[in-house]
Design an enzyme around this catalytic site. Sequence first.
Site, PDB file in Angstrom:
ATOM      1  N   GLY A   1      -3.723   3.398  11.198  1.00  0.00           N
ATOM      2  CA  GLY A   1      -4.732   4.230  10.553  1.00  0.00           C
ATOM      3  C   GLY A   1      -5.824   3.377   9.933  1.00  0.00           C
TER       4      GLY A   1
ATOM      5  CB  SER B   1      -2.622  -5.154  -7.662  1.00  0.00           C
ATOM      6  OG  SER B   1      -2.546  -6.560  -7.744  1.00  0.00           O
TER       7      SER B   1
ATOM      8  CB  SER C   1       2.692 -10.182  16.903  1.00  0.00           C
ATOM      9  OG  SER C   1       2.570 -11.529  17.328  1.00  0.00           O
TER      10      SER C   1
ATOM     11  CG  ASN D   1      -4.540  -1.793  -1.008  1.00  0.00           C
ATOM     12  OD1 ASN D   1      -5.161  -0.796  -1.382  1.00  0.00           O
ATOM     13  ND2 ASN D   1      -5.105  -2.782  -0.346  1.00  0.00           N
TER      14      ASN D   1
ATOM     15  CG  ASP E   1      -2.357  -5.520   0.097  1.00  0.00           C
ATOM     16  OD1 ASP E   1      -1.952  -6.658  -0.184  1.00  0.00           O
ATOM     17  OD2 ASP E   1      -3.569  -5.226   0.154  1.00  0.00           O
TER      18      ASP E   1
ATOM     19  CG  ASP F   1      -8.548  -1.175   9.264  1.00  0.00           C
ATOM     20  OD1 ASP F   1      -8.565  -2.424   9.244  1.00  0.00           O
ATOM     21  OD2 ASP F   1      -9.024  -0.482   8.352  1.00  0.00           O
TER      22      ASP F   1
END
Length: 333
Positions: A311, A63, A249, A65, A278, A272
């Site tokens: 990132g 949440s 993807s 995020n 989120d 990553d």
Amino acid sequence: MNADEENRSRLSGLFERVAAAKDRRIAVMGSMNVDYTVVTERLPQPGETVTGGPLQVLPGGKSANQAAAAGRLGAGVTMLGMVGSDDSGAFLIDQLKDARVDTSSIAAMEGPSGSTVITVDAAGENTIVYSAGANAQVSVDYVTSHSQAIQSAAVLGLCLESPLDAVIAAATVAHKAGIPVLLNDSPFLADLPADLIANTDILLVNEHEVAQLLGIDVDGSRTDIAYWRPVGEKLQGFGYSQAIVTLGSHGAVVLDGDRLSHVPALSVEAVDTTGCGDSFMGSVLAGTCAGLSLEDSAFMASYVAADAACGMGAQASYGSAWQVLEYFFPESR
């Protein structure tokens, strides 16, 4: 105008509309965690020890995020939930403030804050272990005492990292006030309570989750609308006339009433993938708050989530609208 120019113009316009709606509020009720993240060459097998890089301590929680992603895009966001009395609680609040999220409704309790232990491999895939901490103390009473923050919002975002009765209570408060509720069925719950379905308006799930939810086989590599039409009909019968099914993807399929559309994915070199889903949810919340269509919101979210994959960490990897535009369309500077 070529395809890249059209996409740049479309994305820029959507970001502008989000920023213009900053006086409207998004309410996000749910989890805040400190993420303890380590990078390894590959994920360990059961019983195996592998060597990892330096331990990173990063802000997370599904949440939080989602709130941070929307805040960094320029939307007005209020976070509701609980942190502990430890240093992690202050850290989580400071990080949300840095993302321009209103933290005045966050409560503190004695004990530890929520936390996750995350392992990320060289391909950007991850494993996550979640410890609820203070998140487990979010109650119906807490929701009731902060109902004004929900009722004054333009949209409410929910996931399932908080106690289910509190999630249902928040959805009910919003629904009674005529506020749309976006539910991310994650961590996945196949048996969604009827009163939660009745009090939420938009569902966000991935292809595996929608298959389990509806009890059908779903091929997430299919992007033709004809294939997804029966799935959309089943979702409507389940209780959702608006939904987004993410396909990794392969992009996402958007159900908006009788309209179905496909939003393509973007190809990036993932560092990553933690928190990418989120950031997608937070972007859809920002779009909904600004009055964008569900398809436009998902289009915008696809760029934000792809940028986040480049990132480390969840909130730490989220860019502003300008940074996302610059990454994909450097000529826009």
